[in-house]
Design an enzyme around this catalytic site. Structure first.
Site, PDB file in Angstrom:
ATOM      1  N   ASN A   9       0.793  -1.441  -0.004  1.00  0.00           N
ATOM      2  CA  ASN A   9       0.378  -0.098   0.497  1.00  0.00           C
ATOM      3  C   ASN A   9       1.015   0.931   0.027  1.00  0.00           C
ATOM      4  O   ASN A   9       1.839   1.584   1.063  1.00  0.00           O
ATOM      5  CB  ASN A   9      -0.843   0.296   1.053  1.00  0.00           C
ATOM      6  CG  ASN A   9      -1.720   1.334   1.273  1.00  0.00           C
ATOM      7  OD1 ASN A   9      -1.495   2.417   0.613  1.00  0.00           O
ATOM      8  ND2 ASN A   9      -2.313   1.278   2.385  1.00  0.00           N
ATOM      9  N   LYS A  11       0.220   4.492  -0.466  1.00  0.00           N
ATOM     10  CA  LYS A  11      -0.303   5.644   0.577  1.00  0.00           C
ATOM     11  C   LYS A  11      -0.281   6.459  -0.735  1.00  0.00           C
ATOM     12  O   LYS A  11      -0.262   6.327  -1.704  1.00  0.00           O
ATOM     13  CB  LYS A  11       0.237   5.782   1.474  1.00  0.00           C
ATOM     14  CG  LYS A  11      -0.312   4.081   2.348  1.00  0.00           C
ATOM     15  CD  LYS A  11      -0.113   4.832   3.962  1.00  0.00           C
ATOM     16  CE  LYS A  11      -0.238   3.080   5.043  1.00  0.00           C
ATOM     17  NZ  LYS A  11      -0.557   3.278   6.157  1.00  0.00           N
ATOM     18  N   HIS A  95      -9.274   1.288   4.730  1.00  0.00           N
ATOM     19  CA  HIS A  95      -8.336   1.244   5.641  1.00  0.00           C
ATOM     20  C   HIS A  95      -8.297   2.637   6.955  1.00  0.00           C
ATOM     21  O   HIS A  95      -9.176   2.819   6.116  1.00  0.00           O
ATOM     22  CB  HIS A  95      -6.641   1.806   4.399  1.00  0.00           C
ATOM     23  CG  HIS A  95      -5.850   1.779   5.783  1.00  0.00           C
ATOM     24  ND1 HIS A  95      -5.070   2.914   5.802  1.00  0.00           N
ATOM     25  CD2 HIS A  95      -4.678   1.012   4.819  1.00  0.00           C
ATOM     26  CE1 HIS A  95      -3.990   2.964   6.302  1.00  0.00           C
ATOM     27  NE2 HIS A  95      -3.891   1.523   6.093  1.00  0.00           N
ATOM     28  N   GLU A  97      -6.651   4.762   7.384  1.00  0.00           N
ATOM     29  CA  GLU A  97      -6.430   6.189   6.920  1.00  0.00           C
ATOM     30  C   GLU A  97      -8.189   6.603   6.925  1.00  0.00           C
ATOM     31  O   GLU A  97      -8.039   8.220   6.772  1.00  0.00           O
ATOM     32  CB  GLU A  97      -5.504   6.324   6.395  1.00  0.00           C
ATOM     33  CG  GLU A  97      -3.873   5.995   7.243  1.00  0.00           C
ATOM     34  CD  GLU A  97      -3.205   5.655   6.453  1.00  0.00           C
ATOM     35  OE1 GLU A  97      -2.903   5.400   5.365  1.00  0.00           O
ATOM     36  OE2 GLU A  97      -2.414   4.768   7.520  1.00  0.00           O
ATOM     37  N   GLU A 167      -5.546  -5.286  10.319  1.00  0.00           N
ATOM     38  CA  GLU A 167      -4.447  -3.862  10.636  1.00  0.00           C
ATOM     39  C   GLU A 167      -4.569  -3.409  12.252  1.00  0.00           C
ATOM     40  O   GLU A 167      -5.509  -2.223  11.873  1.00  0.00           O
ATOM     41  CB  GLU A 167      -4.834  -3.046   9.222  1.00  0.00           C
ATOM     42  CG  GLU A 167      -4.316  -3.782   8.404  1.00  0.00           C
ATOM     43  CD  GLU A 167      -3.225  -1.895   7.304  1.00  0.00           C
ATOM     44  OE1 GLU A 167      -2.241  -3.219   7.017  1.00  0.00           O
ATOM     45  OE2 GLU A 167      -4.176  -1.694   7.362  1.00  0.00           O
ATOM     46  N   SER A 212       3.396  -2.222  10.633  1.00  0.00           N
ATOM     47  CA  SER A 212       4.921  -2.390  10.477  1.00  0.00           C
ATOM     48  C   SER A 212       5.520  -3.558  10.257  1.00  0.00           C
ATOM     49  O   SER A 212       6.147  -4.324  10.875  1.00  0.00           O
ATOM     50  CB  SER A 212       5.092  -1.749  11.823  1.00  0.00           C
ATOM     51  OG  SER A 212       4.605  -0.516  11.811  1.00  0.00           O
TER      52      SER A 212
END
Ligand code: PGA
Length: 249
Positions: A9, A11, A95, A97, A167, A212
């Protein structure tokens, strides 16, 4: 056996020049592996370039989001059909975010996933708890509610076509990763929720871990029975690191 999936990803990173350099390095280093399905998800503006550069490789392409609508007056949005025309076959949905900065609800993510499936894209649906929620012992309640909401109304034939990414929000971009045992425990819980919806579909749905993931911790995470792959953020922007994660699979 579920085939491993390693998804990157990117981003909001990747000018066209950066996209070209990174993809050339990935194709040189990782395109001929047959153990894992590799997917990269650059920003919308880089998809067409990425698709051209990936044409003769086994690396697949995904979007990072899409509209719940088929087409029309939705300024700034991108439809499933548009993703398909530039060569994407996957799409990340929900996601954390997007949930945090765009107030995306489970209901909206469910609508997007329905649209993606109808168009023939494979949705990668993200779920995960915050640090407060984990420390308050509410991980399963939170993830369970996210699954109930985002998967609502999907019949077995659609469930079979999705990917779930667990996640934990506290692990995203923080360098603080869940241990393989912590991640496996939540993946088992997710698998159990899927079994309750449809036993056969539950066995085939790939469950990715994200947060991470790097070249050092990937092998440990990927050796767990219910961790079928990784959704990688920061480390997917470094060719060497991402190739090492692919090799770990
Ligand atoms: P990270 O991001 O690997 O940088 O933690 C993962 C993600 O947000 O998908």
């Amino acid at each position: 056996m579920r085939r491993k999936i390693i998804a990157g990803n990117w981003k909001m990173n990747g000018t066209l020049a950066e996209t070209e350099a990174l993809i050339r390095a990935l194709v040189a280093g990782a395109s001929n592996n047959d153990r894992a399905q590799v997917v990269i998800c650059p920003p919308f503006t880089a998809l067409e370039t990425a698709s051209r550069l990936l044409a003769s490789s086994h690396i697949a392409l995904g979007g990072q989001d899409m509209s719940p609508h088929e087409k029309g007056a939705y300024t700034g949005d991108i439809s499933a059909a548009m993703l398909l025309t530039v060569g994407a076959t996957y799409v990340i949905l929900g996601h954390s975010e997007r949930r945090q900065y765009h107030a995306e609800s489970d209901q909206l993510i469910n609508a997007k996933a329905g649209q993606a499936l109808a168009a023939g894209l494979t949705p990668i649906i993200c779920v995960g708890e915050t640090l407060d929620e984990r420390e308050g012992g509410r991980t399963e309640t939170v993830v369970g509610k996210q699954l109930d909401g985002t998967l609502a109304g999907f019949a077995a034939d659609n469930l079979k076509k999705i990917i779930i990414a667990y996640e934990p929000v506290w692990a995203i971009g923080t360098g603080r990763t869940a241990t393989p045992e912590m991640a496996e425990a939540v993946h088992c819980f997710v698998r159990g929720k899927l079994v309750a919806l449809d036993r056969t579909a539950a066995e085939t749905v790939p469950l990715l871990y994200g947060g991470s993931v790097n070249a050092k911790n990937a092998a440990g995470l990927l050796s767990q029975p219910n961790i079928d792959g990784a959704l990688v953020g920061g480390a997917s922007l470094k060719a060497d690191e991402f190739i090492a994660i692919i090799k770990a699979a």
